[in-house]
Motif scaffolding. Structure first.
Motif, PDB file in Angstrom:
ATOM      1  N   SER A 159       0.829  -1.216   0.000  1.00  0.00           N
ATOM      2  CA  SER A 159       0.000   0.000   0.000  1.00  0.00           C
ATOM      3  C   SER A 159       0.858   1.259   0.000  1.00  0.00           C
ATOM      4  CB  SER A 159      -0.931   0.006   1.217  1.00  0.00           C
ATOM      5  OG  SER A 159      -0.173  -0.075   2.418  1.00  0.00           O
ATOM      6  N   LYS A 160       2.102   1.143   0.470  1.00  0.00           N
ATOM      7  CA  LYS A 160       3.018   2.286   0.461  1.00  0.00           C
ATOM      8  C   LYS A 160       4.460   1.782   0.502  1.00  0.00           C
ATOM      9  CE  LYS A 160       2.793   2.856   5.485  1.00  0.00           C
ATOM     10  NZ  LYS A 160       2.496   3.784   6.596  1.00  0.00           N
ATOM     11  N   LYS A 161       5.384   2.671   0.176  1.00  0.00           N
ATOM     12  CA  LYS A 161       6.804   2.330   0.189  1.00  0.00           C
ATOM     13  C   LYS A 161       7.480   3.039   1.357  1.00  0.00           C
ATOM     14  CE  LYS A 161       7.265   1.369  -4.741  1.00  0.00           C
ATOM     15  NZ  LYS A 161       8.021   1.604  -5.998  1.00  0.00           N
ATOM     16  N   ASP A 162       8.166   2.252   2.158  1.00  0.00           N
ATOM     17  CA  ASP A 162       8.872   2.768   3.331  1.00  0.00           C
ATOM     18  C   ASP A 162       9.955   3.753   2.886  1.00  0.00           C
ATOM     19  OD1 ASP A 162      10.909   2.932   5.438  1.00  0.00           O
ATOM     20  OD2 ASP A 162       9.742   1.351   6.425  1.00  0.00           O
ATOM     21  N   LYS A 163       9.908   4.973   3.448  1.00  0.00           N
ATOM     22  CA  LYS A 163      10.854   6.020   3.034  1.00  0.00           C
ATOM     23  C   LYS A 163      12.304   5.644   3.356  1.00  0.00           C
ATOM     24  CE  LYS A 163      11.737  10.992   3.195  1.00  0.00           C
ATOM     25  NZ  LYS A 163      13.193  10.830   3.349  1.00  0.00           N
ATOM     26  N   LEU A 164      12.547   4.988   4.478  1.00  0.00           N
ATOM     27  CA  LEU A 164      13.915   4.597   4.838  1.00  0.00           C
ATOM     28  C   LEU A 164      14.510   3.658   3.785  1.00  0.00           C
ATOM     29  CD1 LEU A 164      13.729   3.993   8.706  1.00  0.00           C
ATOM     30  CD2 LEU A 164      14.952   5.827   7.499  1.00  0.00           C
ATOM     31  N   ILE A 165      13.672   2.740   3.306  1.00  0.00           N
ATOM     32  CA  ILE A 165      14.142   1.796   2.281  1.00  0.00           C
ATOM     33  C   ILE A 165      14.366   2.528   0.967  1.00  0.00           C
ATOM     34  CG2 ILE A 165      13.601  -0.302   0.990  1.00  0.00           C
ATOM     35  CD1 ILE A 165      11.869  -1.176   3.374  1.00  0.00           C
ATOM     36  N   LEU A 166      13.445   3.414   0.612  1.00  0.00           N
ATOM     37  CA  LEU A 166      13.599   4.193  -0.621  1.00  0.00           C
ATOM     38  C   LEU A 166      14.879   5.023  -0.588  1.00  0.00           C
ATOM     39  CD1 LEU A 166       9.955   5.469  -1.301  1.00  0.00           C
ATOM     40  CD2 LEU A 166      11.281   3.868  -2.713  1.00  0.00           C
ATOM     41  N   ASP A 167      15.156   5.637   0.554  1.00  0.00           N
ATOM     42  CA  ASP A 167      16.372   6.447   0.683  1.00  0.00           C
ATOM     43  C   ASP A 167      17.617   5.587   0.515  1.00  0.00           C
ATOM     44  OD1 ASP A 167      14.858   8.692   1.124  1.00  0.00           O
ATOM     45  OD2 ASP A 167      15.106   8.691   3.311  1.00  0.00           O
ATOM     46  N   GLU A 168      17.576   4.379   1.069  1.00  0.00           N
ATOM     47  CA  GLU A 168      18.736   3.490   0.966  1.00  0.00           C
ATOM     48  C   GLU A 168      18.902   2.980  -0.467  1.00  0.00           C
ATOM     49  OE1 GLU A 168      22.115   1.880   2.846  1.00  0.00           O
ATOM     50  OE2 GLU A 168      20.633   3.398   3.463  1.00  0.00           O
ATOM     51  N   LYS A 171      20.500   5.866  -2.180  1.00  0.00           N
ATOM     52  CA  LYS A 171      21.877   6.046  -1.711  1.00  0.00           C
ATOM     53  C   LYS A 171      22.819   5.015  -2.330  1.00  0.00           C
ATOM     54  CE  LYS A 171      24.670   5.496   2.469  1.00  0.00           C
ATOM     55  NZ  LYS A 171      24.644   5.065   3.893  1.00  0.00           N
ATOM     56  N   GLU A 172      22.368   3.767  -2.413  1.00  0.00           N
ATOM     57  CA  GLU A 172      23.200   2.686  -2.957  1.00  0.00           C
ATOM     58  C   GLU A 172      23.095   2.564  -4.474  1.00  0.00           C
ATOM     59  OE1 GLU A 172      25.312   0.901  -1.300  1.00  0.00           O
ATOM     60  OE2 GLU A 172      24.809   1.627   0.715  1.00  0.00           O
ATOM     61  N   ASN A 173      22.285   3.450  -5.088  1.00  0.00           N
ATOM     62  CA  ASN A 173      22.133   3.462  -6.545  1.00  0.00           C
ATOM     63  C   ASN A 173      21.646   2.098  -7.074  1.00  0.00           C
ATOM     64  OD1 ASN A 173      22.303   4.950  -8.949  1.00  0.00           O
ATOM     65  ND2 ASN A 173      24.281   4.015  -9.476  1.00  0.00           N
ATOM     66  N   LEU A 174      20.752   1.474  -6.331  1.00  0.00           N
ATOM     67  CA  LEU A 174      20.349   0.103  -6.664  1.00  0.00           C
ATOM     68  C   LEU A 174      19.491   0.013  -7.917  1.00  0.00           C
ATOM     69  CD1 LEU A 174      19.583  -1.383  -3.121  1.00  0.00           C
ATOM     70  CD2 LEU A 174      21.674  -1.529  -4.474  1.00  0.00           C
ATOM     71  N   ARG A 175      18.743   1.073  -8.223  1.00  0.00           N
ATOM     72  CA  ARG A 175      17.889   1.020  -9.417  1.00  0.00           C
ATOM     73  C   ARG A 175      18.719   0.908 -10.695  1.00  0.00           C
ATOM     74  NH1 ARG A 175      14.800   5.401  -6.735  1.00  0.00           N
ATOM     75  NH2 ARG A 175      12.925   4.471  -5.807  1.00  0.00           N
ATOM     76  N   ILE A 215      18.753  -7.180  -1.881  1.00  0.00           N
ATOM     77  CA  ILE A 215      18.104  -7.476  -0.600  1.00  0.00           C
ATOM     78  C   ILE A 215      19.138  -7.557   0.517  1.00  0.00           C
ATOM     79  CG2 ILE A 215      16.897  -9.307   0.671  1.00  0.00           C
ATOM     80  CD1 ILE A 215      15.252  -9.797  -1.863  1.00  0.00           C
ATOM     81  N   ASP A 216      20.282  -8.154   0.227  1.00  0.00           N
ATOM     82  CA  ASP A 216      21.350  -8.231   1.238  1.00  0.00           C
ATOM     83  C   ASP A 216      21.825  -6.837   1.652  1.00  0.00           C
ATOM     84  OD1 ASP A 216      21.340 -10.973   1.443  1.00  0.00           O
ATOM     85  OD2 ASP A 216      22.942 -11.277  -0.028  1.00  0.00           O
ATOM     86  N   ILE A 217      21.927  -5.935   0.688  1.00  0.00           N
ATOM     87  CA  ILE A 217      22.357  -4.566   0.978  1.00  0.00           C
ATOM     88  C   ILE A 217      21.316  -3.853   1.852  1.00  0.00           C
ATOM     89  CG2 ILE A 217      22.752  -2.287  -0.076  1.00  0.00           C
ATOM     90  CD1 ILE A 217      24.003  -3.843  -2.482  1.00  0.00           C
ATOM     91  N   LEU A 218      20.037  -4.146   1.612  1.00  0.00           N
ATOM     92  CA  LEU A 218      18.941  -3.470   2.319  1.00  0.00           C
ATOM     93  C   LEU A 218      18.508  -4.194   3.594  1.00  0.00           C
ATOM     94  CD1 LEU A 218      16.729  -2.745  -0.838  1.00  0.00           C
ATOM     95  CD2 LEU A 218      18.095  -1.062   0.414  1.00  0.00           C
ATOM     96  N   ARG A 219      19.161  -5.282   3.920  1.00  0.00           N
ATOM     97  CA  ARG A 219      18.700  -6.193   4.975  1.00  0.00           C
ATOM     98  C   ARG A 219      18.349  -5.487   6.289  1.00  0.00           C
ATOM     99  NH1 ARG A 219      17.077 -10.878   3.700  1.00  0.00           N
ATOM    100  NH2 ARG A 219      19.028 -11.449   2.676  1.00  0.00           N
TER     101      ARG A 219
END
Length: 236
Positions: A159-168, A171-175, A215-219
């Motif tokens: 229903s929504k995206k956690d801002k902390l995860i989005l920021d990470e 930050k890690e340029n994962l996209r 996922i490991d980076i965002l764990r």
């Protein structure tokens, strides 16, 4: 982790695709995993990705099988063709979309075993079996796709995206490196489902190595504390 433990699993789309296509290199591992896991969940985003990938893979396999058939179409009925002879021809094929020569050789080997052929086989029998396989390929896999979704448990999209995860992620340029296509949405689906169902022993399952690295980076920011690499699972 022992794979004999109780498991609730959130399946990535590639696990389901691997279970659907008998010629896919993930077929045996996907079938084995889904059978072992106690409860298998998927989101609408996963299903949509499966539907898109299904069309692509069905087309790629169909083109490969048709190309293989043309290689033996005009051989004499009683001509003996060896498995190795056909492997050598497949090595010369160009990639078909995402289906590369290694995938084609694996698919051919699985088919040869399925047909119950020996090392050498008459051309007419190869044509007969292959033609029947081609004619039934799409229908067989549509049935398998519909059946597997009846055996899994659907869950809502996030229903929504956690801002902390989005920021990470930013930050890690994962996209730009590891999270591609629908990966991000599927990750948030699984993470929100995990948060809303803390009683589950939920593990995320995928054969996508880049996705698993992300996922490991965002764990530290995820509710999901464990993921299963289907490639490693297949060797257990």
């Amino acid at each position: 982790m022992s794979y004999g433990d109780y498991m609730d699993s959130f399946l990535d789309s590639n696990v389901i695709i691997g279970h659907i296509f008998c010629l896919d290199s993930s077929f045996e591992a996907s079938k084995k995993f889904i059978f072992r896991s106690d409860n298998n969940f998927f989101s609408l985003n996963v299903k949509n990705e499966v539907e898109r990938t299904f069309i692509r893979k069905n087309t790629e396999f169909d083109r490969f099988l048709s190309r293989l058939y043309r290689k033996i179409e005009h051989r004499g009925d009683l001509a003996l063709l060896s498995r190795e002879y056909l492997h050598k021809h497949i090595k010369k094929f160009d990639n078909i979309g995402n289906l590369d020569v290694v995938d084609m050789q694996y698919a051919f080997e699985k088919m040869w075993e399925h047909f119950g052929f020996s090392e050498n086989q008459e051309a007419f029998l190869i044509r007969l079996k292959l033609n029947d396989f081609i004619n039934n390929f799409e229908g067989t896999h549509i049935v398998r796709k519909n059946q597997i979704f009846k055996e899994l448990y659907p869950v809502p999209n996030h229903s929504k995206k956690d801002k902390l995860i989005l920021d990470e992620i930013k930050k890690e340029n994962l996209r730009d490196t590891l999270l591609h296509g629908a990966d991000e949405d599927i990750l948030f689906d699984a993470n929100e489902f995990c948060k809303n169902n803390p009683e589950l022993n939920l593990k995320f399952v995928s054969a996508d190595q880049n996705f698993l690295k992300a996922i490991d980076i965002l764990r530290d920011y995820l509710c999901l504390k464990e993921s299963i690499n289907l490639v490693e699972f297949s060797s257990n």
